[in-house]
Design a protein around this motif. Structure first.
Motif: not given
Length: 858
Positions: A165-175
């Motif tokens: 669910a949070e993959a994009v946030a983690k891969a882009t540094g937004r997490a």
């Protein structure tokens, strides 16, 4: 100073001693690059400097002048590597992910320029990413993602939904993790730690700095590295200067710094009386059972089945020299948790109470403990942990970082941020205690388990609570057995529960003993386990394992040559734990179904589980579901430990979804999925689901409000490991692993496989590399950095094939239990048994260091 950051000309004003990572993170707010080691070892801080990867934690900010810097944020979010990482679940907690992504982006572009759209080998990828660590062990997904990006599979948006669910946030540094939180006006804090292993603290002079005393009531420090005082200042440099200026008077006492010395008659005692012993910290995940003390020895905690019979049979076999008796002493080293996100807290007080951003495995637990500690009403404590960079058992409860940050924030009248450095993390933030285990295992003339004796001495520093031998009660039937646990306390840092606490050191000894009995009986090790083990779930795994070519076609008999391959097997189990009080609330907001529960996702995938259940039950699209976790509040969640998160919240989510579906249908028994218009019209509609009781109830009688219960049944695992042993250099290289896990229904298969593979990686680290070393004269941790404390890298791990057996848990709501612990418990033993198969020498001491192996095979 002028530089170009992510394509834009930027002026920054660093101090002379500021690193590039600090400037990017603190001055420019680009928190994608993380600082985990501060030595350029782990790769979390990687950026591109004029297009080439660089460790920004080692790079002085002055080196950025006139240069071009690209951080993970500057890749734009649609880089092929970012898409591939999201699609292939190349992450768990996500703390290391931005660094991997930046390095992989540079490698991918370089590879394709030289080789076109061809796939690199695993060795090519391992070489390129050798400077990066993932403590969660998500390497298989990283291999797959980099391979796919190099072949051009993600040059355009494929439309494939991320597996997490949070993959994009983690891969882009937004997490955003706790270490990324920095409110306006935030002060920094530093902990001053004891420089001697045992002393009463006399004068303590902080020179007028804002501080909080962290000493216990008896003003005694009992290990080098114990917190003494924390100081705070408006900048980190000022806080460090204040810490350096603190003067501490040590009234030293004699110390014991190894278990051998601790057990000698007349040795100094770590705890002088019953009151001091009662205040000893615990390394146990459960309740610490009271025990008797004799100096520095606590115990035994004795359990068994027909204990007298077991002892008599073993003694008789020993007198007769019975070859069916195997007796040996095994040891395991201290293993540090060392999550890549260190322990951290940002605290502030306002009219609404106490606000805590904490890197924790239990937002609910921290909120409750904080309310009790500061005498606050529960609704005046607000705890957040939206993303947590690993924990593995070390981040449960109200820790030093939280108490110190909150007290300092109150004194300073400003938010205060306290982040452990890597030295503190490896010294005082948690470790799996070392052990010494004497085991005696006897088979009868028919090859049945006749008797078992296990004595374990836990080496948890100042902590107690060893529950290693006790795990020997839970496997291989009801044969007579006696198991006894002892603690040997020393003036060294305390242990904490670590993934599979007690289970991994027990399997190291027990599963090697089973293999040795198989050798002496001339029987296949899997076949022997099939006869001895009555668990039907593991029986299914044994059947699968025995049919594998990896096992069936393995080489037999003695091997020669420098490089020798061997295959080993080990079984494992783990209790089924759950949180009966777990709840989840669903609310319709702005046309979305929003799920809220006071839990946290430490990389194990609970956001993904909740999302998938809601989408399946309500037939919703991805943009119609939002999962908010990581905030304490009125909807109790569960802690992320004990393999209980998914089995607690999964069924609660299903109940809530079905209740909401009924409300959306107006009570009708059936109907199609809600339309977007229907969701918009249902604004504010809510439903709550709670975890139902199991059919036949739980083993432990618990009230509904209890946060932990012991369910019926044991999760199981079987690991087969192939290794290659270099008999010249003494190294062991894992090549292939089959991991069979019997934990019932798998709610989200790809993240579950990722967890199982991560368990293998951590088990390999335990078997081959990890060992905390302390100075025998001062108790100082000598390998308190990631250069000297060895973690498995991407090139150290085998190819892993995961098999899930999903039957056998029909009595459990949702049909599945946790797999985090059981997926790692037996791994180290499977490595040891493979080494024994390869070279004919049985490892007794963990880790299997080259010096030990070479001495053993001489």
């Amino acid at each position: 100073m002028d530089t170009t950051v992510n394509g834009e000309r930027t002026t920054v004003t660093p101090t002379p001693d500021t690193t590039a990572a600090e400037t990017l993170r603190d001055e420019l707010g680009l928190t994608g690059a993380k600082v985990a080691c501060g030595q350029g070892v782990c790769g979390t801080c990687t950026v591109l400097l004029d297009g080439a990867p660089a460790a920004s934690c080692l790079l002085p900010s002055t080196a950025l002048e006139g240069r071009s810097v690209t951080t993970v944020e500057g890749l734009g979010g649609d880089h092929p590597v970012q898409r591939a990482f999201a699609a292939h679940d190349a992450m768990q907690c996500g703390y290391c992910t931005p660094g991997f992504v930046v390095e992989a982006a540079a490698f991918t572009e370089r590879w394709r320029a030289e080789h076109g759209d061809t796939a690199p080998t695993r060795a090519d990828i391992a070489d390129a990413l050798a400077g990066h660590l993932c403590r969660c062990g998500a390497y298989e997904g990283i291999y797959a993602a980099v391979t796919a990006a190099c072949t051009g599979a993600f040059d355009t948006d494929t439309g494939v939904e991320p597996t997490r669910a949070e993959a994009v946030a983690k891969a882009t540094g937004r997490a955003r993790f706790t270490t990324d939180v920095r409110p306006d006006g935030c002060w920094e804090a530093v902990v001053v730690r004891a420089r001697v292993p045992h002393a009463v603290i006399g004068r303590l002079d902080t020179g007028g700095a804002v501080h909080v005393d962290l000493l216990p009531a008896d003003r005694t420090v009992r290990y080098t590295g114990q917190p003494v005082v924390a100081v705070a200042a408006p900048t980190l440099a000022a806080a460090r200067a204040a810490a350096d200026a603190v003067e501490i008077e040590y009234i030293e006492r004699d110390a014991v710094l190894d278990t051998g010395t601790a057990l000698r008659p007349g040795s100094p005692t770590v705890y002088a009386d019953a009151a001091e012993r009662g205040a000893a910290p615990s390394s146990s995940e459960g309740v610490t059972v009271p025990g008797r003390w004799d100096g520095n020895l606590r115990g035994p905690l004795s359990l068994g089945l027909r204990r007298g019979t077991a002892v008599r049979r073993i003694n008789d076999a020993h007198r007769k020299g019975d070859d069916r008796l195997f007796a040996a002493e095994f040891s395991t080293a201290v293993q540090a948790h060392t999550a890549l996100e260190p322990h951290a807290c940002v605290a502030r007080w306002d009219d609404d109470g106490l606000h805590l951003h904490v890197s924790t495995q239990t937002v609910t637990g921290v909120a409750k403990e904080a309310a009790k500690h500061w005498g606050l009403a529960p609704d005046r404590v607000h705890v957040s942990a939206h993303h947590v960079g690993g924990g593995f058992g070390a981040k449960a409860g109200l820790g030093t970082e939280t108490i110190a940050a909150a007290e300092l924030a109150r004194s300073a009248g400003a938010p205060v941020r306290l982040v452990f450095d890597r030295s503190a993390e490896l010294t005082d933030a948690g470790n799996r205690p070392g052990t010494r285990t004497r085991i005696a295992m006897l088979a009868d003339a028919e090859g049945r388990l006749s008797a078992l004796s296990i004595d374990t001495w836990g080496d948890g520093g100042v902590s107690v609570g060893s529950a290693v031998a006790a795990m020997g009660m839970l496997i291989y039937g009801r044969a007579p057995r006696r198991v006894r646990d002892y603690d040997v306390v020393t003036n060294r840092p305390p242990g904490r529960p670590f993934r599979g606490p007690g289970g991994a050191p027990m399997a190291w000894a027990l599963e090697q003993a089973v293999d040795e009995i198989a050798v002496r009986l001339g029987e296949d090790p899997i076949a022997l386990r099939q006869r001895w083990d009555g668990n039907p779930k593991r029986q299914a795994l044994y059947a699968q394992a025995a049919a594998l070519p990896l096992w069936r076609d393995r080489e037999r008999g003695p091997r020669t040559g420098r490089f020798r391959r061997g295959v080993g097997v080990a079984a494992a189990n783990w209790p089924y734990l759950l949180d009966p009080s777990a709840e989840i609330e669903l609310v319709v907001e702005d046309g979305q179904v929003v799920a809220r529960t006071a839990t946290q996702d430490i990389g194990t995938g609970i956001r993904t589980v909740i999302t998938r259940i809601l989408r399946a039950e309500l037939e919703l699209d991805a943009d119609q579901v939002r999962v908010d976790t990581g905030d304490s509040g009125p909807v109790p969640g569960t802690g992320s430990f004990g393999s209980r998160t998914t089995t607690s919240l999964g069924p609660a989510t299903t109940e809530a979804a079905r209740e909401l579906a009924s409300l959306l249908r107006g009570g009708a028994a059936s109907g199609g999925p809600p339309s977007r218009e229907a969701l918009k019209a249902a604004e504010g509609l809510r439903a709550t689901g709670q975890r139902k009781r199991d059919r036949r109830g739980f083993i432990t009688p618990v009230p509904r409000s209890s946060e932990i219960a012991l369910g019926r049944g044991m999760a199981g695992a079987v690991h087969i490991m192939e290794v290659e042993v270099d008999t010249l250099l003494g190294s062991v290289r894992p090549l292939r692993c089959w991991a069979g896990v019997a934990s019932g229904r798998i709610y989200a298969e790809v993240p579950a496989r990722n967890q199982a593979v991560g368990g293998v990686v951590q088990g390999i680290g335990y078997a081959l590399y990890e060992q905390r070393v302390t100075d025998p004269a001062t108790g100082t941790v000598l390998n308190d950095n990631l250069e000297d404390y060895r973690l498995p890298g991407i090139g150290d791990v085998p190819e892993v094939d995961v098999y899930f057996h999903e039957q056998g848990w029909e009595h459990v709501p949702g049909g599945g239990v946790g797999l985090g612990e059981v997926s790692t418990v037996g791994v180290s033993a499977s490595v040891a048994n493979a080494v024994r198969d390869a070279v004919g020498w049985r490892p007794l001491d963990l880790p299997i260091r080259p010096d030990r192996l070479l001495e053993g095979i001489r």
